[in-house]
Design a protein around this motif. Structure first.
Motif, PDB file in Angstrom:
ATOM      1  N   ASN A   3       0.851  -1.138   0.035  1.00  0.00           N
ATOM      2  CA  ASN A   3       0.053   0.021   0.134  1.00  0.00           C
ATOM      3  C   ASN A   3       0.944   1.418   0.127  1.00  0.00           C
ATOM      4  O   ASN A   3       1.695   1.187   1.004  1.00  0.00           O
ATOM      5  CB  ASN A   3      -0.809   0.056   1.171  1.00  0.00           C
ATOM      6  CG  ASN A   3      -2.050  -1.026   1.274  1.00  0.00           C
ATOM      7  OD1 ASN A   3      -2.267  -1.594   2.202  1.00  0.00           O
ATOM      8  ND2 ASN A   3      -2.458  -1.396   0.050  1.00  0.00           N
ATOM      9  N   GLN A  43     -11.257   3.417 -10.009  1.00  0.00           N
ATOM     10  CA  GLN A  43     -11.540   2.456  -8.811  1.00  0.00           C
ATOM     11  C   GLN A  43     -13.149   2.874  -8.664  1.00  0.00           C
ATOM     12  O   GLN A  43     -13.880   1.747  -8.173  1.00  0.00           O
ATOM     13  CB  GLN A  43     -10.916   2.714  -7.642  1.00  0.00           C
ATOM     14  CG  GLN A  43      -9.396   1.983  -7.640  1.00  0.00           C
ATOM     15  CD  GLN A  43      -8.912   1.872  -6.248  1.00  0.00           C
ATOM     16  OE1 GLN A  43      -9.521   1.814  -5.238  1.00  0.00           O
ATOM     17  NE2 GLN A  43      -7.512   1.782  -6.122  1.00  0.00           N
ATOM     18  N   GLU A  67      -7.868  -2.103  -8.898  1.00  0.00           N
ATOM     19  CA  GLU A  67      -8.647  -2.983  -7.920  1.00  0.00           C
ATOM     20  C   GLU A  67     -10.240  -3.105  -8.489  1.00  0.00           C
ATOM     21  O   GLU A  67     -11.014  -2.794  -7.807  1.00  0.00           O
ATOM     22  CB  GLU A  67      -8.696  -2.140  -6.455  1.00  0.00           C
ATOM     23  CG  GLU A  67      -7.451  -2.259  -5.796  1.00  0.00           C
ATOM     24  CD  GLU A  67      -6.925  -3.524  -5.525  1.00  0.00           C
ATOM     25  OE1 GLU A  67      -7.846  -4.424  -5.513  1.00  0.00           O
ATOM     26  OE2 GLU A  67      -5.823  -3.624  -4.785  1.00  0.00           O
ATOM     27  N   ASN A 126     -12.966  -4.916  -5.931  1.00  0.00           N
ATOM     28  CA  ASN A 126     -13.596  -4.064  -4.717  1.00  0.00           C
ATOM     29  C   ASN A 126     -15.129  -3.837  -4.762  1.00  0.00           C
ATOM     30  O   ASN A 126     -15.547  -3.252  -5.993  1.00  0.00           O
ATOM     31  CB  ASN A 126     -12.738  -2.800  -4.481  1.00  0.00           C
ATOM     32  CG  ASN A 126     -11.303  -2.879  -3.632  1.00  0.00           C
ATOM     33  OD1 ASN A 126     -11.031  -4.195  -3.618  1.00  0.00           O
ATOM     34  ND2 ASN A 126     -10.624  -1.909  -3.560  1.00  0.00           N
ATOM     35  N   GLY A 161      -6.687   3.875   0.155  1.00  0.00           N
ATOM     36  CA  GLY A 161      -7.500   2.943   0.474  1.00  0.00           C
ATOM     37  C   GLY A 161      -7.106   1.804   1.522  1.00  0.00           C
ATOM     38  O   GLY A 161      -7.640   1.507   2.642  1.00  0.00           O
ATOM     39  N   ASP A 210      -8.422  -3.565  -0.679  1.00  0.00           N
ATOM     40  CA  ASP A 210      -7.550  -2.617  -0.518  1.00  0.00           C
ATOM     41  C   ASP A 210      -6.103  -2.860   0.217  1.00  0.00           C
ATOM     42  O   ASP A 210      -5.240  -2.393   0.026  1.00  0.00           O
ATOM     43  CB  ASP A 210      -7.841  -1.067  -0.064  1.00  0.00           C
ATOM     44  CG  ASP A 210      -9.012  -0.528  -1.151  1.00  0.00           C
ATOM     45  OD1 ASP A 210      -8.777  -0.495  -2.163  1.00  0.00           O
ATOM     46  OD2 ASP A 210      -9.804  -0.140  -0.393  1.00  0.00           O
TER      47      ASP A 210
END
Length: 631
Positions: A74, A109, A176, A179, A437, A464
């Motif tokens: 991250n 996203q 992502e 998600n 996130g 995330d």
């Protein structure tokens, strides 16, 4: 539309020489000639944000037919790299080079808010002719007349994917994409991308999703790009071996440096005989050690001991609950005992969070009874992150105005505690609204685990999170001695953690039932009842009335029907052959363009097989109807 065409130079250049592992498993950035199949490359790209060097002289090549998964911790710069490739950001140094006319599209996203219009209009705004939009709607399984604003979150994401694809991009970038999608939507997206998207670069920490899609792994590690020409599971093995080799190499280097430092500090007599070349080498070693980029440490993740709960945690008998006249649960009974790890599975909007609130006693059932056990200490992870105040700092969100937290009876300074969760002193004082996130999820876990707990309730905790933090959380929950209630769409996470599952599932009608199964996601798939689904009506080339007479096969159609079984057999044999090649680790040694070519052929073949089977069924139906008429 979320795409932009990069400016390309001539001639194109590229990246990617094999390093170290002897099998092409790891590539990094020195410049080479662009291969014929390469669509796009980064050349010596550097980018810095504030005091953080995100990319430092990196290079990367993307070839036609590849499905590349981008991994990293991250905050390492994954989303930033996608924005560079889409042209939304400019690098501090280096350039992006591509074959002429290559188009790059990025699916964000989050779907933009306050967008109105029919689904057809939303997709058509991306470009393309009318028949192409209709084909996209069919592939996406969307009704073009439906107002976009009335769609669920997952269907809005699907429609926006159609909008991006309408521009016919050569490379699709996804950040992502799974998600906040439910399991059915994730499975649909996997199948759609395999069949209809040729070249793909995506960020995802959904391991099942990565295993199904990725033909190559690219990792951002300490501002560098590492390319692993292999599937995900092989990447995990090779990465572990590479990190172990790096650790040993650095240990040997540090030992030699320490010996040289002892030598340089010897007495006057020894210094008179010092070699100037040896001194210069020592200075060089000091500089190399100073410039070394250390790996970011791992989160120190622990749960505070709250003592054992009673043996009974929750007992539900004949529970019923409806919301807005829509049944959530009916005649539902279950017994949850200390140490159980329960997974809750179902489509978005099916009532998973409502079920949690019922089981925790936060809302009363309309029928039936729910009994809670004794000595329960509950810690609740909220998927909406409502427990975080965006305007306050990271440390304030954990302990308010206090400067210490108490963990298992010991007082720990808040900065020290947050360091265990990989928040630096500076990041600890940052407002939550500036976190990524993954950082927000990590912060919520840090806050959650300040509470002593013997019952953990976790509503979508994996969104995330980077792969390493996800693995740590998975291990923590597997070893947790208390009780776990887990809502998740991460199939691998469910398989590895839970001991039984409560599943909202349809029986083929509009009604949904809540049923209990032993084991995780794959165990549910094996145990669930088979649903008899009526065959869909056959698609005709022209509208036909119900009174239309059955016809016989033409000579050409009869010949086609006769040849189709052999054709299908040959196609399936080729499909098995290609899949076998991709499953062999040795296949990925050397030139990555070979793997990309085989992957592209396999994707095309799967589409052709689907069409061939549909045609076979159509011809069989015509023959069947004609035979029935004559008899």
């Amino acid at each position: 539309m979320e795409w932009t065409q990069p400016q390309f130079g001539s001639p194109p250049y590229e990246v990617g020489c094999p390093l170290g592992d002897g099998g092409g498993g790891l590539r990094n950035a020195s410049l080479h000639t662009l291969t014929p199949m390469a669509l796009l490359s980064l050349q010596n790209i550097s980018l810095r944000f504030a005091d953080t060097q995100l990319l430092d002289g990196v290079s990367l090549q993307i070839e036609a037919g590849e499905r590349v998964c981008l991994l990293g911790r991250n905050g390492s710069g994954k989303s930033t790299l996608l924005r560079l490739l889409s042209g939304e950001l400019a690098p501090d140094a280096g350039e992006i080079v591509s074959q002429s006319g290559t188009r790059v599209a990025r699916l964000p996203q989050e779907v933009p808010q306050n967008v109105t219009g029919t689904t057809y209009e939303i997709i058509a705004a991306g470009g393309g002719a009318g028949h192409e939009i209709e084909a996209l709607l069919s592939r996406l399984k969307l009704d073009g007349d439906t107002p976009f604003e009335s769609l669920s979150g997952g269907l809005k994401r699907r429609a926006w994917l159609g909008r991006v694809l309408a521009g016919a991009p050569d490379i699709l970038l996804l950040d992502e994409p799974t998600n906040h999608l439910d399991i059915d939507s994730i499975a649909w997206l996997e199948e759609f991308l395999v069949r209809y998207v040729k070249t793909l670069l995506f960020v995802s920490h959904d391991r099942a999703f990565v295993r199904r899609l990725a033909t190559r792994i690219v990792e951002i590690d300490r501002a560098q790009l590492l390319s692993w020409d292999c599937p995900y599971d092989t990447y995990l093995e090779r990465k572990e071996a590479a990190l172990e080799a790096e650790s040993k190499q650095r240990a040997l280097f540090d030992k030699r440096l320490a010996q040289e430092e002892v030598w340089i500090r010897r007495g006057v007599e020894a210094r008179r005989t010092k070699s100037l070349s040896r001194i210069r080498e020592l200075v060089k070693m000091r500089e190399e050690r100073s410039a070394r980029r250390e790996r970011l440490g791992s989160v120190q993740m622990r749960v505070q001991d709250a003592g054992r709960s009673g043996h009974l945690v929750v007992e539900a008998e004949n529970v019923a609950f409806s919301y807005d006249n829509r049944p959530i649960v009916r005649d539902f009974s279950t017994l949850i005992l200390r140490g159980d790890k329960i997974g809750i599975i179902g489509p978005n909007g099916s009532g998973k969070t409502t079920l949690l609130r019922l089981l925790l006693g936060e809302i009363e059932p309309q029928e039936g009874t729910i009994k809670l056990g004794t000595r329960l200490e509950i810690a609740y992870f909220d998927q909406l992150r409502a427990q975080l105040d965006d305007e306050q700092s990271v440390q304030w969100n954990v302990c308010g105005e206090a400067s210490n937290v108490t963990f298992n009876g010991q007082s720990i300074h808040i900065i020290g505690y947050l360091n265990q969760w990989l928040f630096s002193s500076e990041r600890a004082r940052t407002q939550v609204k500036f976190l990524s996130g993954g950082e927000r999820n990590r912060l919520l876990l840090a806050k959650l685990f300040t509470q002593p707990a013997n019952v953990l309730v976790m509503d979508e905790p994996t969104n995330d999170l980077d792969a390493e933090t996800l693995d740590l959380l998975e291990t923590l929950l597997m070893e947790f001695l208390g009780t776990l209630l887990l809502v998740s769409h991460d199939r691998a996470f469910l398989n590895n953690v839970v001991t039984s599952s409560l599943v909202f599932e349809s029986d083929g009608s509009s009604e949904t039932h809540l049923r209990e199964y032993v084991g995780g996601y794959d165990d549910w798939l094996r145990q669930r009842p088979k649903i008899e689904v009526a065959a869909p009506p056959k698609t005709a080339t022209k509208p036909a009335s119900s009174a239309a007479k059955p016809r016989k096969l033409s000579w050409k159609e009869a010949r086609e029907l006769e040849e189709l079984p052999s054709r299908l057999e040959n196609m399936e044999a080729r499909q098995i052959e290609l899949a076998a090649q991709l499953s062999e680790p040795d296949f990925y040694r050397g030139d990555g363009s070979r793997a990309a070519s085989v992957t592209a052929e396999l994707a095309q073949l799967e589409g052709e097989l689907t069409q061939a089977y549909a045609r076979w069924e159509e011809l069989l139906e015509i023959e069947k109807m004609a035979t029935a008429k004559t008899t």
